[in-house]
Scaffold this motif. Sequence first.
Motif, short mmCIF file in Angstrom:
data_model
loop_
_atom_site.label_atom_id
_atom_site.label_comp_id
_atom_site.label_asym_id
_atom_site.label_seq_id
_atom_site.Cartn_x
_atom_site.Cartn_y
_atom_site.Cartn_z
N ASP A 176 0.73 -1.18 0.00
CA ASP A 176 0.00 -0.11 -0.04
C ASP A 176 0.87 1.38 0.16
N GLY A 177 2.12 1.47 0.66
CA GLY A 177 2.97 2.43 0.73
C GLY A 177 4.26 1.86 1.14
N GLY A 178 4.85 3.13 1.46
CA GLY A 178 6.48 3.00 1.99
C GLY A 178 7.36 2.82 0.99
N TRP A 179 8.76 2.70 1.29
CA TRP A 179 9.81 2.67 0.61
C TRP A 179 10.44 1.43 0.30
N TYR A 180 9.61 0.23 0.58
CA TYR A 180 10.05 -1.25 0.36
C TYR A 180 9.25 -1.81 -0.29
N ALA A 181 9.83 -3.00 -1.15
CA ALA A 181 9.26 -4.12 -1.43
C ALA A 181 9.59 -5.50 -1.21
N THR A 182 8.55 -6.45 -1.06
CA THR A 182 8.89 -7.57 -0.60
C THR A 182 8.71 -8.60 -1.89
N LEU A 183 9.74 -9.66 -1.84
CA LEU A 183 9.64 -10.24 -2.96
C LEU A 183 9.49 -11.88 -2.28
N GLU A 184 8.81 -12.59 -3.00
CA GLU A 184 8.46 -14.07 -2.64
C GLU A 184 9.38 -14.79 -3.62
N VAL A 185 10.14 -15.63 -3.21
CA VAL A 185 11.52 -16.14 -4.11
C VAL A 185 11.42 -17.55 -4.08
N PRO A 186 12.02 -18.46 -5.16
CA PRO A 186 12.25 -19.79 -4.72
C PRO A 186 12.98 -20.31 -3.62
N ARG A 187 12.28 -21.43 -3.20
CA ARG A 187 12.98 -21.95 -1.86
C ARG A 187 14.21 -23.02 -2.36
N VAL A 188 14.87 -22.61 -3.48
CA VAL A 188 15.87 -23.81 -4.02
C VAL A 188 17.17 -23.38 -2.75
N HIS A 189 17.19 -22.04 -2.30
CA HIS A 189 18.24 -21.83 -1.40
C HIS A 189 17.55 -21.24 -0.07
N ASP A 190 18.06 -21.16 1.04
CA ASP A 190 17.44 -20.55 2.19
C ASP A 190 17.70 -19.04 1.95
N GLU A 191 17.22 -18.03 2.89
CA GLU A 191 17.45 -16.66 2.52
C GLU A 191 18.78 -16.21 2.45
N ASP A 192 19.72 -16.79 3.63
CA ASP A 192 21.02 -16.66 3.64
C ASP A 192 21.87 -17.01 2.45
N GLY A 193 21.40 -17.98 1.91
CA GLY A 193 21.79 -18.65 0.57
C GLY A 193 21.91 -17.53 -0.45
N TRP A 194 20.70 -17.21 -0.77
CA TRP A 194 20.28 -16.29 -1.62
C TRP A 194 20.94 -14.85 -1.40
N VAL A 195 21.06 -14.47 -0.21
CA VAL A 195 21.67 -13.24 0.03
C VAL A 195 23.37 -13.33 -0.33
N GLU A 196 23.82 -14.59 -0.12
CA GLU A 196 25.18 -14.51 -0.20
C GLU A 196 25.29 -14.79 -1.72
N LEU A 197 24.75 -15.67 -2.63
CA LEU A 197 24.82 -15.66 -3.85
C LEU A 197 24.59 -14.63 -4.57
N LEU A 198 23.77 -13.73 -4.37
CA LEU A 198 23.43 -12.59 -5.05
C LEU A 198 24.69 -11.62 -4.86
N VAL A 199 25.09 -11.44 -3.60
CA VAL A 199 26.36 -10.77 -3.67
C VAL A 199 27.40 -11.18 -4.40
N ARG A 200 27.80 -12.55 -4.38
CA ARG A 200 28.87 -13.11 -4.95
C ARG A 200 28.89 -13.10 -6.54
N ASP A 201 27.50 -13.45 -6.96
CA ASP A 201 27.37 -13.79 -8.26
C ASP A 201 26.93 -12.45 -9.29
N GLU A 202 26.05 -11.57 -8.38
CA GLU A 202 25.57 -10.48 -9.29
C GLU A 202 26.01 -9.36 -8.69
N GLY A 203 26.63 -9.17 -7.59
CA GLY A 203 27.10 -7.58 -6.93
C GLY A 203 25.75 -7.02 -6.65
N ILE A 204 24.67 -7.77 -5.79
CA ILE A 204 23.42 -7.21 -5.75
C ILE A 204 23.34 -7.58 -3.99
#
Length: 418
Positions: free
Chosen positions: A345-373
């Motif tokens: 409805d409002g605010g400065w954030y968006a929440t994404l529902e993502v595939p659970r092929v990795h846990d959240e820490d796994g996704w965070v680490e992978l995105l930093v390492r592979d995509e620089g995000i």
Amino acid sequence: MSSERSPTAETDAGGAPAPRPLRFAARTGWDLSENRLASVLAEARREGRALVDFTESNPTRCGIAETAPLIARLGEPRGARYAPLPLGDADARAAVARYYEERGLDVDPAGVVLTASTSEAYGWLLKLLAERGDDVLVPAPSYPLLEYLACLEDVALTPYPLLREEGWRIDLGALERAAGERTRAVVLVHPNNPTGSFVRRDDAAALEALAQERGLALIVDEVFGDYAHGELAPDRLPSFAGRRQALTFVLSGLSKVMALPQLKLGWIAVSGPRELAAEAVGRLEMIADTYLSVGTPVQLALPEILAARAPVQRAILARVQANLAALDAAIAARAGGAVRRLPVDGGWYATLEVPRVHDEDGWVELLVRDEGIIVHPGYFFDMPRDGFLVVSLLLDPAAFAEAALRLVDRMARAISGG
């Protein structure tokens, strides 16, 4: 038998008292070790990698609006004279009331209490309402700052759920069951951070009735209240400010209202039954007099600063909406069902529902390492289960759009085995 004393834990070899080790308060016994994400980020920065930070929430680093002329207004010559007014300068408090009046809300200037920040406001309210060991109900998901603030006041937090399948609506039954004998207040983050959900009008009325029945206060954090994404649905409540049924404390400040967190000025707008609200303000005045934390120059400049909010807020909303549209376009073009953006409805954030092929820490680490995000894991906000990531919508639009495509692409490849 020798009459000499043997050394003990309390004495040294010469018989003198041994130094007693210094002990810190248990309430500050946090785990200060570096977590895995911090290690991954440090490594990426040591390697000189370019990073796109989807966790950036500091508006002064995002190039959204020119606010230097507003900062210049702190140079008012009257600021050279110190006036220790616990509740705040009268003109500044009237300016806050006028800010609400311009939004169609009735706030009495006498019920406005200035603070150095919303965090300080929370601390003062916990001092006002709760004894050591009392508890306060807080929404889940929500921003994790409340845990630290409550810990510092020796107050417990009891979560109540927001129902994802109902657009993050408050689970009123669960909230009522969670309210015990030592519950003193209900915290609402309105709109919620990070879900962006506004409270329904009928839920607000039910909460006020429950608060009145159980002797509870409502603490309503409305720092993102100016940032609805378009017209609110008729069943959503725009603000709790000025409501009279239950003792209500609405929190906001310049950090979000004007994108000026460095000015360190927030406020509490107190409303409710007349005598109860007046007593609350009187007690808050004593707490405020103990700290006197709000700077005089920013109080004197507040009327002019708040009057100049329209272009700043338009620029922020334009940035947020552009990035939200870019995120949706990336999902539509590349996700292949791998990623879903949850309604907001409002605010400065968006929440994404993502595939659970990795846990959240796994996704965070992978995105930093592979995509620089860099993204927030959902558990940072106490999401109901694994499989969520949270992104800020404040970044430069070109950088945001390019990185959003790479993020969505990477997730689509993950579920296809790439």
